[in-house]
Design a protein around this motif. Sequence first.
Motif, PDB file in Angstrom:
ATOM      1  N   LEU A 242       4.713  18.344  10.285  1.00  0.00           N
ATOM      2  CA  LEU A 242       4.389  18.131  11.507  1.00  0.00           C
ATOM      3  C   LEU A 242       5.251  17.301  12.311  1.00  0.00           C
ATOM      4  CD1 LEU A 242       0.264  18.013  11.705  1.00  0.00           C
ATOM      5  CD2 LEU A 242       1.995  19.912  12.763  1.00  0.00           C
ATOM      6  N   LEU A 243       5.715  16.101  11.939  1.00  0.00           N
ATOM      7  CA  LEU A 243       6.643  15.114  12.584  1.00  0.00           C
ATOM      8  C   LEU A 243       7.906  15.649  12.846  1.00  0.00           C
ATOM      9  CD1 LEU A 243       5.398  11.968  10.594  1.00  0.00           C
ATOM     10  CD2 LEU A 243       4.976  12.781  12.957  1.00  0.00           C
ATOM     11  N   VAL A 244       8.480  16.338  11.523  1.00  0.00           N
ATOM     12  CA  VAL A 244       9.777  16.841  11.411  1.00  0.00           C
ATOM     13  C   VAL A 244       9.950  17.773  12.686  1.00  0.00           C
ATOM     14  CG1 VAL A 244      10.499  16.083   9.138  1.00  0.00           C
ATOM     15  CG2 VAL A 244       9.603  18.337   9.486  1.00  0.00           C
TER      16      VAL A 244
ATOM     17  N   PHE B 105      10.008  21.276  19.044  1.00  0.00           N
ATOM     18  CA  PHE B 105       9.107  21.974  20.008  1.00  0.00           C
ATOM     19  C   PHE B 105       9.893  22.000  21.471  1.00  0.00           C
ATOM     20  CE2 PHE B 105       5.563  20.794  16.974  1.00  0.00           C
ATOM     21  CZ  PHE B 105       5.319  21.758  16.470  1.00  0.00           C
ATOM     22  N   ALA B 106      10.432  20.737  21.841  1.00  0.00           N
ATOM     23  CA  ALA B 106      11.140  20.866  23.271  1.00  0.00           C
ATOM     24  C   ALA B 106      12.337  21.914  23.243  1.00  0.00           C
ATOM     25  CB  ALA B 106      11.857  19.116  23.279  1.00  0.00           C
ATOM     26  N   LEU B 107      13.035  21.859  22.263  1.00  0.00           N
ATOM     27  CA  LEU B 107      14.026  23.113  22.387  1.00  0.00           C
ATOM     28  C   LEU B 107      13.316  24.498  22.521  1.00  0.00           C
ATOM     29  CD1 LEU B 107      16.947  24.208  21.967  1.00  0.00           C
ATOM     30  CD2 LEU B 107      16.451  24.275  19.503  1.00  0.00           C
ATOM     31  N   ALA B 108      12.206  24.665  21.812  1.00  0.00           N
ATOM     32  CA  ALA B 108      11.508  25.958  22.045  1.00  0.00           C
ATOM     33  C   ALA B 108      10.950  26.397  23.429  1.00  0.00           C
ATOM     34  CB  ALA B 108      10.240  26.144  20.962  1.00  0.00           C
TER      35      ALA B 108
ATOM     36  N   THR C 165       4.187  28.718  18.116  1.00  0.00           N
ATOM     37  CA  THR C 165       4.972  27.934  17.094  1.00  0.00           C
ATOM     38  C   THR C 165       4.129  26.763  16.469  1.00  0.00           C
ATOM     39  OG1 THR C 165       6.782  28.806  17.814  1.00  0.00           O
ATOM     40  CG2 THR C 165       7.172  26.996  16.461  1.00  0.00           C
ATOM     41  N   VAL C 166       3.581  26.107  17.629  1.00  0.00           N
ATOM     42  CA  VAL C 166       2.640  24.774  17.334  1.00  0.00           C
ATOM     43  C   VAL C 166       1.703  25.197  16.395  1.00  0.00           C
ATOM     44  CG1 VAL C 166       1.544  22.842  18.326  1.00  0.00           C
ATOM     45  CG2 VAL C 166       3.685  23.522  19.347  1.00  0.00           C
ATOM     46  N   ILE C 167       0.927  26.111  16.951  1.00  0.00           N
ATOM     47  CA  ILE C 167      -0.338  26.812  16.230  1.00  0.00           C
ATOM     48  C   ILE C 167       0.293  26.887  14.664  1.00  0.00           C
ATOM     49  CG2 ILE C 167      -1.963  28.497  15.764  1.00  0.00           C
ATOM     50  CD1 ILE C 167      -2.067  28.730  19.007  1.00  0.00           C
TER      51      ILE C 167
ATOM     52  N   LEU D 120       8.081  29.250  12.540  1.00  0.00           N
ATOM     53  CA  LEU D 120       7.605  27.882  12.001  1.00  0.00           C
ATOM     54  C   LEU D 120       8.033  26.604  12.535  1.00  0.00           C
ATOM     55  CD1 LEU D 120       6.864  28.884   8.176  1.00  0.00           C
ATOM     56  CD2 LEU D 120       5.378  28.810  10.012  1.00  0.00           C
ATOM     57  N   GLY D 121       8.987  26.793  13.665  1.00  0.00           N
ATOM     58  CA  GLY D 121       9.602  25.751  14.441  1.00  0.00           C
ATOM     59  C   GLY D 121      10.839  25.366  13.636  1.00  0.00           C
ATOM     60  N   GLY D 122      11.201  24.181  13.935  1.00  0.00           N
ATOM     61  CA  GLY D 122      12.559  23.766  13.503  1.00  0.00           C
ATOM     62  C   GLY D 122      13.720  24.695  13.515  1.00  0.00           C
ATOM     63  N   PHE D 123      14.250  24.869  12.295  1.00  0.00           N
ATOM     64  CA  PHE D 123      15.615  25.916  12.229  1.00  0.00           C
ATOM     65  C   PHE D 123      15.111  27.350  12.533  1.00  0.00           C
ATOM     66  CE2 PHE D 123      17.424  22.958   8.388  1.00  0.00           C
ATOM     67  CZ  PHE D 123      17.710  21.889   9.694  1.00  0.00           C
ATOM     68  N   ASN D 124      13.886  27.768  12.629  1.00  0.00           N
ATOM     69  CA  ASN D 124      13.559  28.866  12.733  1.00  0.00           C
ATOM     70  C   ASN D 124      13.862  29.084  14.289  1.00  0.00           C
ATOM     71  OD1 ASN D 124      10.624  28.954  10.790  1.00  0.00           O
ATOM     72  ND2 ASN D 124      12.751  29.576  10.120  1.00  0.00           N
ATOM     73  N   VAL D 125      13.250  28.403  15.218  1.00  0.00           N
ATOM     74  CA  VAL D 125      13.641  28.343  16.488  1.00  0.00           C
ATOM     75  C   VAL D 125      15.248  28.223  17.000  1.00  0.00           C
ATOM     76  CG1 VAL D 125      13.523  27.168  18.933  1.00  0.00           C
ATOM     77  CG2 VAL D 125      11.554  27.129  17.070  1.00  0.00           C
ATOM     78  N   LEU D 126      16.116  27.587  16.233  1.00  0.00           N
ATOM     79  CA  LEU D 126      17.352  27.638  16.491  1.00  0.00           C
ATOM     80  C   LEU D 126      18.065  29.064  16.123  1.00  0.00           C
ATOM     81  CD1 LEU D 126      19.680  26.219  17.657  1.00  0.00           C
ATOM     82  CD2 LEU D 126      20.006  25.058  15.284  1.00  0.00           C
ATOM     83  N   ALA D 127      17.575  29.584  14.868  1.00  0.00           N
ATOM     84  CA  ALA D 127      18.098  30.746  14.383  1.00  0.00           C
ATOM     85  C   ALA D 127      17.627  32.092  15.341  1.00  0.00           C
ATOM     86  CB  ALA D 127      17.444  30.918  12.714  1.00  0.00           C
ATOM     87  N   LEU D 128      16.555  32.004  15.781  1.00  0.00           N
ATOM     88  CA  LEU D 128      16.166  33.009  16.606  1.00  0.00           C
ATOM     89  C   LEU D 128      16.934  33.007  17.900  1.00  0.00           C
ATOM     90  CD1 LEU D 128      12.046  33.014  15.888  1.00  0.00           C
ATOM     91  CD2 LEU D 128      13.856  34.956  15.458  1.00  0.00           C
TER      92      LEU D 128
END
Length: 226
Positions: free
Chosen positions: A87-89, A94-97, A109-111, A159-167
């Motif tokens: 959750l922390l990393v 989330f702000a980028l998303a 994504t948060v869910i 799942l957040g993180g790199f997934n958001v950037l990749a999409l």
Amino acid sequence: MPSASPSSASPSSTSPGRPEAGLEPLSVDVTIPHHPVEDVLGVLTGTFLASLGLYLLQMAGAVTGGTAGLALLLTHGTPLPFAVLFLLVNVPFFALAVWKKGWAFTIRTVICVALISGFSLVHHHFLALGHVPLVYAVVGGNLLVGVGLLIIFRHRASLGGFNVLALILQERAGLRAGYVQMAMDVVVILLGALVMDWPRVLLSALGGVILNAVLALNHRPGRYRA
């Protein structure tokens, strides 16, 4: 009474199965969105499978890429459990998303991230594993994570993180999400050398290739209609 010649046939008559002259054949291009119930079940299924794969990796002492891999690495040096670290990393992403994908995508994504953390606690409680062979955990765990991610992506979440950037890079720059994710995952896995032996790092790298090959071969824009 004489029979009509072919030239005297009605102008509107056409051969069966052939369009009239001058008219384009109708094309069917209908996208059927997922029902909310389907989204809920899809997200639950995808996060369960992904969390089970991560649990196998954790039990074998291996890592994977993305923020999940970062969280697994941090479990080697901090007393916090994977559920909390994951959750922390993801919080900065989330702000980028929100900025690039909107509130609806971010909330989903948060869910998903929260479900991964929750399911990881469930696996620890109900699935007490002893020794898990490293090769089995790396191959099986990454396949489970890859299939789980595919399901999650199909229901417009991540799942957040790199997934958001990749999409985002896939949609804005035309880069394959799987290949983008693979490049970033390599960096995370190489960081594993700080806390793991090299054979374990190399096997973890192989697992990252397996996971991202699943994404690259199956997650392409325009391939699926729903």
